[in-house]
Design a protein around this motif. Structure first.
Motif, PDB file in Angstrom:
ATOM      1  N   SER A 154       0.806  -1.221   0.000  1.00  0.00           N
ATOM      2  CA  SER A 154       0.000   0.000   0.000  1.00  0.00           C
ATOM      3  C   SER A 154       0.839   1.271   0.000  1.00  0.00           C
ATOM      4  CB  SER A 154      -0.942   0.009   1.205  1.00  0.00           C
ATOM      5  OG  SER A 154      -0.205  -0.043   2.413  1.00  0.00           O
ATOM      6  N   THR A 155       2.082   1.208   0.489  1.00  0.00           N
ATOM      7  CA  THR A 155       2.927   2.402   0.542  1.00  0.00           C
ATOM      8  C   THR A 155       3.894   2.483  -0.638  1.00  0.00           C
ATOM      9  OG1 THR A 155       4.530   1.235   1.952  1.00  0.00           O
ATOM     10  CG2 THR A 155       2.822   2.532   3.052  1.00  0.00           C
ATOM     11  N   SER A 156       3.825   1.538  -1.573  1.00  0.00           N
ATOM     12  CA  SER A 156       4.744   1.552  -2.717  1.00  0.00           C
ATOM     13  C   SER A 156       4.411   2.714  -3.644  1.00  0.00           C
ATOM     14  CB  SER A 156       4.662   0.241  -3.501  1.00  0.00           C
ATOM     15  OG  SER A 156       5.011  -0.861  -2.691  1.00  0.00           O
ATOM     16  N   ALA A 157       5.452   3.331  -4.204  1.00  0.00           N
ATOM     17  CA  ALA A 157       5.274   4.430  -5.157  1.00  0.00           C
ATOM     18  C   ALA A 157       6.098   4.129  -6.395  1.00  0.00           C
ATOM     19  CB  ALA A 157       5.703   5.756  -4.535  1.00  0.00           C
ATOM     20  N   VAL A 158       5.430   4.118  -7.548  1.00  0.00           N
ATOM     21  CA  VAL A 158       6.108   3.893  -8.821  1.00  0.00           C
ATOM     22  C   VAL A 158       6.541   5.251  -9.355  1.00  0.00           C
ATOM     23  CG1 VAL A 158       5.848   3.043 -11.180  1.00  0.00           C
ATOM     24  CG2 VAL A 158       4.755   1.828  -9.286  1.00  0.00           C
ATOM     25  N   ARG A 159       7.856   5.509  -9.346  1.00  0.00           N
ATOM     26  CA  ARG A 159       8.377   6.802  -9.783  1.00  0.00           C
ATOM     27  C   ARG A 159       9.451   6.599 -10.851  1.00  0.00           C
ATOM     28  NH1 ARG A 159       8.529   7.875  -3.993  1.00  0.00           N
ATOM     29  NH2 ARG A 159       6.833   9.251  -3.385  1.00  0.00           N
ATOM     30  N   CYS A 160       9.450   7.481 -11.824  1.00  0.00           N
ATOM     31  CA  CYS A 160      10.465   7.434 -12.879  1.00  0.00           C
ATOM     32  C   CYS A 160      11.241   8.747 -12.892  1.00  0.00           C
ATOM     33  CB  CYS A 160       9.828   7.204 -14.242  1.00  0.00           C
ATOM     34  SG  CYS A 160       9.172   5.539 -14.476  1.00  0.00           S
ATOM     35  N   VAL A 161      12.545   8.640 -13.117  1.00  0.00           N
ATOM     36  CA  VAL A 161      13.403   9.796 -13.342  1.00  0.00           C
ATOM     37  C   VAL A 161      14.042   9.589 -14.703  1.00  0.00           C
ATOM     38  CG1 VAL A 161      15.403  11.105 -12.573  1.00  0.00           C
ATOM     39  CG2 VAL A 161      13.844  10.101 -10.881  1.00  0.00           C
ATOM     40  N   GLY A 162      13.676  10.440 -15.661  1.00  0.00           N
ATOM     41  CA  GLY A 162      14.108  10.175 -17.030  1.00  0.00           C
ATOM     42  C   GLY A 162      13.447   8.893 -17.499  1.00  0.00           C
ATOM     43  N   ASN A 163      14.259   7.985 -18.016  1.00  0.00           N
ATOM     44  CA  ASN A 163      13.696   6.698 -18.456  1.00  0.00           C
ATOM     45  C   ASN A 163      14.123   5.570 -17.533  1.00  0.00           C
ATOM     46  OD1 ASN A 163      16.387   6.610 -19.243  1.00  0.00           O
ATOM     47  ND2 ASN A 163      15.961   5.337 -21.022  1.00  0.00           N
ATOM     48  N   THR A 164      14.361   5.878 -16.255  1.00  0.00           N
ATOM     49  CA  THR A 164      14.672   4.845 -15.274  1.00  0.00           C
ATOM     50  C   THR A 164      13.604   4.842 -14.183  1.00  0.00           C
ATOM     51  OG1 THR A 164      16.085   6.350 -13.987  1.00  0.00           O
ATOM     52  CG2 THR A 164      17.156   4.975 -15.672  1.00  0.00           C
ATOM     53  N   LEU A 165      13.318   3.663 -13.679  1.00  0.00           N
ATOM     54  CA  LEU A 165      12.338   3.477 -12.612  1.00  0.00           C
ATOM     55  C   LEU A 165      13.054   3.392 -11.277  1.00  0.00           C
ATOM     56  CD1 LEU A 165       9.570   2.590 -11.365  1.00  0.00           C
ATOM     57  CD2 LEU A 165      10.179   0.246 -12.048  1.00  0.00           C
ATOM     58  N   ILE A 166      12.564   4.146 -10.311  1.00  0.00           N
ATOM     59  CA  ILE A 166      13.067   4.066  -8.935  1.00  0.00           C
ATOM     60  C   ILE A 166      11.937   3.520  -8.080  1.00  0.00           C
ATOM     61  CG2 ILE A 166      13.991   5.324  -6.962  1.00  0.00           C
ATOM     62  CD1 ILE A 166      15.120   7.362  -8.889  1.00  0.00           C
ATOM     63  N   LEU A 167      12.148   2.317  -7.563  1.00  0.00           N
ATOM     64  CA  LEU A 167      11.102   1.645  -6.797  1.00  0.00           C
ATOM     65  C   LEU A 167      11.682   1.109  -5.503  1.00  0.00           C
ATOM     66  CD1 LEU A 167       8.213   0.512  -6.576  1.00  0.00           C
ATOM     67  CD2 LEU A 167       9.003  -1.504  -7.844  1.00  0.00           C
ATOM     68  N   GLN A 168      11.213   1.670  -4.388  1.00  0.00           N
ATOM     69  CA  GLN A 168      11.592   1.178  -3.060  1.00  0.00           C
ATOM     70  C   GLN A 168      13.100   1.098  -2.901  1.00  0.00           C
ATOM     71  OE1 GLN A 168       7.358  -1.215  -2.687  1.00  0.00           O
ATOM     72  NE2 GLN A 168       9.164  -2.387  -3.209  1.00  0.00           N
ATOM     73  N   GLY A 169      13.774   2.182  -3.340  1.00  0.00           N
ATOM     74  CA  GLY A 169      15.213   2.303  -3.129  1.00  0.00           C
ATOM     75  C   GLY A 169      16.086   1.627  -4.162  1.00  0.00           C
ATOM     76  N   ARG A 170      15.482   1.054  -5.198  1.00  0.00           N
ATOM     77  CA  ARG A 170      16.269   0.389  -6.234  1.00  0.00           C
ATOM     78  C   ARG A 170      15.939   0.960  -7.603  1.00  0.00           C
ATOM     79  NH1 ARG A 170      15.106  -5.647  -4.212  1.00  0.00           N
ATOM     80  NH2 ARG A 170      16.070  -6.257  -6.177  1.00  0.00           N
ATOM     81  N   VAL A 171      16.921   0.857  -8.517  1.00  0.00           N
ATOM     82  CA  VAL A 171      16.823   1.498  -9.830  1.00  0.00           C
ATOM     83  C   VAL A 171      16.718   0.435 -10.916  1.00  0.00           C
ATOM     84  CG1 VAL A 171      17.956   3.077 -11.446  1.00  0.00           C
ATOM     85  CG2 VAL A 171      18.208   3.423  -8.978  1.00  0.00           C
ATOM     86  N   TYR A 172      15.811   0.658 -11.866  1.00  0.00           N
ATOM     87  CA  TYR A 172      15.596  -0.286 -12.960  1.00  0.00           C
ATOM     88  C   TYR A 172      15.541   0.462 -14.291  1.00  0.00           C
ATOM     89  CZ  TYR A 172      14.002  -3.228  -9.089  1.00  0.00           C
ATOM     90  OH  TYR A 172      13.912  -3.922  -7.898  1.00  0.00           O
ATOM     91  N   SER A 173      15.964  -0.239 -15.337  1.00  0.00           N
ATOM     92  CA  SER A 173      15.889   0.289 -16.692  1.00  0.00           C
ATOM     93  C   SER A 173      14.904  -0.553 -17.499  1.00  0.00           C
ATOM     94  CB  SER A 173      17.267   0.258 -17.354  1.00  0.00           C
ATOM     95  OG  SER A 173      18.188   1.076 -16.654  1.00  0.00           O
ATOM     96  N   PRO A 174      14.319   0.031 -18.556  1.00  0.00           N
ATOM     97  CA  PRO A 174      13.379  -0.734 -19.386  1.00  0.00           C
ATOM     98  C   PRO A 174      14.104  -1.855 -20.138  1.00  0.00           C
ATOM     99  CG  PRO A 174      13.846   1.416 -20.366  1.00  0.00           C
ATOM    100  CD  PRO A 174      14.488   1.406 -19.010  1.00  0.00           C
TER     101      PRO A 174
END
Length: 237
Positions: A154-174
């Motif tokens: 319930s507290t998760s936030a899907v956020r993107c900076v540029g074209n990278t995803l930052i989710l719960q302290g970790r970074v992901y690329s498409p």
């Protein structure tokens, strides 16, 4: 007046030396500095992943000890298990859909006559695209959702900076993968009827952004194992 002028030059010299020392004698506006920042972010993401794994192991041990010594009745343990399932902290197994979103090729051009050539922002996945998928799956009755390799709560936030995803302290690329456990028919209907997703699919058709939906007979989502920062809460039951 001479004293004031000398002070100004001394201050200018101090600022120059501080800037030089911070940059270690390099151009701080070069691509190399940005690459080092990217490496730092990726390294921090890997460390966070390791800490999450360690936290999950310790939490599992604590939960096992708490259950052993709690003295709860079978009914109380069942109620606790149901609450944990609802909170997303337990593994979840069932039929599922996986949605994959991907950037368009960097040299993509319009695939439909009359559509203008794309701007750079037209060729990448944006935060609202991922949010549209997650929201549609929740609306379709998803019992649990995983984005990349992390379970949403319930507290998760899907956020993107540029074209990278930052989710719960970790970074992901498409490409980005979103997996939901639930009634596959209802989940697919929710995707098909979402106005935000219909808008995204126009860019898929026009410029070649990635969109794929896969069905699974059985998938097991991990339980959420990170920390939970709550600002407001109330007891359940």
């Amino acid at each position: 007046m001479r004293l004031l002028t000398g002070g100004v030059f001394a201050l200018a010299g101090l600022i120059f030396w501080t800037s030089f020392n911070t940059a270690h004698g390099t151009n701080i506006r070069t691509d190399d500095s940005m690459l080092r920042l990217s490496d730092l972010i990726q390294e921090r993401s890997r460390k966070n992943a390791g800490l999450d794994d360690s936290t999950a192991g310790m939490r599992s041990q604590v939960d096992a000890l708490a259950r052993r010594d709690s003295g709860n009745t079978a009914a109380e343990n069942k109620k606790l298990a149901d609450l944990e399932a609802g909170a997303g902290t337990r593994k979840l197994t069932g039929a599922a859909l996986t949605v994959t979103l991907a950037d368009a090729p960097p040299n993509a051009t319009a695939k439909i006559p009359g559509v203008p050539d794309p701007q750079p922002n037209d060729l990448v996945i944006h935060q609202q695209d991922l949010q549209a998928v997650v929201n549609a799956l929740w609306k379709g009755g998803a019992r649990g959702i995983e984005v990349m390799d992390q379970r949403l709560i319930s507290t998760s936030a899907v956020r993107c900076v540029g074209n990278t995803l930052i989710l719960q302290g970790r970074v992901y690329s498409p490409p980005y993968k979103v997996t939901a456990v639930g009634d596959r028919g209802a989940l697919r209907k929710a995707l098909d009827t979402s106005p935000a997703i219909q808008n995204y699919l126009q860019y898929v058709n026009a410029y070649g952004l990635g969109w794929k939906v896969d069905q699974h007979d059985t998938v097991t989502l991990p339980g959420y194992s990170g920390t939970v920062d709550l600002h407001h809460a109330k007891p359940v039951g």
